[in-house]
Design an enzyme around this catalytic site. Structure first.
Site, mmCIF file in Angstrom:
data_model
loop_
_atom_site.group_PDB
_atom_site.id
_atom_site.type_symbol
_atom_site.label_atom_id
_atom_site.label_comp_id
_atom_site.label_asym_id
_atom_site.label_seq_id
_atom_site.Cartn_x
_atom_site.Cartn_y
_atom_site.Cartn_z
ATOM 1 N N GLY A 12 0.787 -1.236 0.000
ATOM 2 C CA GLY A 12 0.000 0.000 0.000
ATOM 3 C C GLY A 12 0.814 1.279 0.000
ATOM 4 C CB SER A 13 4.381 2.128 -0.555
ATOM 5 O OG SER A 13 4.642 1.659 -1.854
ATOM 6 C CG ASN A 14 2.442 3.052 -5.659
ATOM 7 O OD1 ASN A 14 2.940 4.011 -6.240
ATOM 8 N ND2 ASN A 14 3.013 1.854 -5.631
ATOM 9 C CE LYS A 65 -11.100 -16.212 -11.236
ATOM 10 N NZ LYS A 65 -10.622 -16.398 -12.618
ATOM 11 C CG MET A 90 -1.431 -8.612 -5.537
ATOM 12 S SD MET A 90 -0.215 -8.012 -6.739
ATOM 13 C CE MET A 90 0.619 -9.555 -7.103
ATOM 14 N NE ARG A 91 -7.918 -11.807 -4.835
ATOM 15 C CZ ARG A 91 -7.351 -13.004 -4.784
ATOM 16 N NH1 ARG A 91 -7.335 -13.793 -5.837
ATOM 17 N NH2 ARG A 91 -6.799 -13.433 -3.653
ATOM 18 C CG ASN A 107 -2.138 -1.501 -12.753
ATOM 19 O OD1 ASN A 107 -2.086 -1.505 -11.513
ATOM 20 N ND2 ASN A 107 -1.446 -2.336 -13.488
ATOM 21 C CG HIS A 109 3.582 -3.063 -14.906
ATOM 22 N ND1 HIS A 109 3.139 -4.221 -14.293
ATOM 23 C CD2 HIS A 109 4.663 -3.427 -15.656
ATOM 24 C CE1 HIS A 109 3.904 -5.231 -14.666
ATOM 25 N NE2 HIS A 109 4.839 -4.775 -15.488
HETATM 26 C C1 GRF Z 1 4.069 -1.464 -7.208
HETATM 27 O O1 GRF Z 1 5.403 -1.742 -7.531
HETATM 28 C C2 GRF Z 1 3.213 -1.377 -8.427
HETATM 29 O O2 GRF Z 1 3.920 -0.936 -9.549
HETATM 30 C C3 GRF Z 1 2.769 -2.807 -8.636
HETATM 31 O O3 GRF Z 1 2.605 -3.321 -7.349
HETATM 32 C C4 GRF Z 1 3.433 -2.608 -6.438
HETATM 33 C C5 GRF Z 1 2.540 -2.127 -5.342
HETATM 34 O O4 GRF Z 1 3.272 -1.573 -4.281
HETATM 35 N N1 GRF Z 1 1.573 -2.858 -9.438
HETATM 36 P P1 GRF Z 1 2.501 -0.910 -3.057
HETATM 37 O O5 GRF Z 1 1.530 -1.947 -2.537
HETATM 38 O O6 GRF Z 1 1.819 0.318 -3.556
HETATM 39 O O7 GRF Z 1 3.571 -0.602 -2.037
#
Ligand code: GRF
Length: 190
Positions: A12-14, A65, A90-91, A107, A109
């Site tokens: 969840g850092s983003n 699902k 992750m889904r 998203n 990446h």
């Molecule tokens: C990030 O590296 C993003 O690019 C990828 O998953 C990671 C998520 O990191 N899709 P966080 O959970 O936001 O720390």
């Protein structure tokens, strides 16, 4: 006020970077909810600390699902977001959710798409001996990391750099790029 919903499954850092930037820059935005499929996601701790409402849809507690995605779709419709932000979710979103929110799901990446789609992109680029990798923000379509690219940043892989060090640098770039792109999508260049 624009409304955003963030989907996260892990660290969840983003998510935190988006919340903090929005607050610091006083965006006219409501971060309506962080939704997670994972009861162990560190993102939940961040949500509590940041005071952002969160919803746990524990994937393992659904019998299929489809039933999980049904609940997710219901929630998303209730929240009625201007933007759905995937941040380490992750889904795979099913086609009917993509269709209902087309051009309103983004998203991030950790590679220069279309290279290294899918999981473990940082490690794969590193092990492939790339000299340059990067970060991509893109719209979500029905494929995995295939949607139209909105923004990218290149990151050089330094001679002798460890994978861990590269990962840290990539995440730092993500934490700047993602809020910048989200702000632009929501509010334009104003
Ligand atoms: C990030 O590296 C993003 O690019 C990828 O998953 C990671 C998520 O990191 N899709 P966080 O959970 O936001 O720390």
């Amino acid at each position: 006020m624009k409304r955003i919903v963030i989907l996260a499954s892990g660290n969840g850092s983003n998510f935190e970077a988006i919340v903090k930037t929005a607050r610091k820059e006083k965006w006219p935005v409501e971060i309506v909810s962080m939704i997670t499929d994972n009861p162990h996601a560190y993102a939940i701790k961040r949500a509590k600390r940041l005071g952002i409402p969160y919803k746990l849809l524990n994937y393992r507690e659904f019998d299929s699902k489809d039933s999980y995605n049904k609940e997710l779709f219901k929630l998303l419709k209730e929240f009625s977001p201007d933007l759905i932000v995937l941040a380490g979710y992750m889904r795979i979103l099913p086609p009917h959710i993509i269709k209902a929110f087309r051009w309103r799901i983004v998203n991030i990446h950790p590679a220069l798409l279309p290279a290294f789609r899918g999981l473990h992109a940082i490690e794969r680029a590193y092990k492939a001996g790339c000299k340059v990798t990067g970060v991509t923000v893109h719209f979500v379509d029905e494929g995995v990391d295939t949607g139209p690219i909105i923004a990218q940043k290149c990151i050089e892989i330094r001679e002798g750099e460890s994978l861990e060090h590269l990962e840290r640098r990539i995440h730092r770039v993500e934490h700047k790029l993602y809020p910048t792109v989200i702000k632009k999508l929501l509010f334009g260049d104003e």
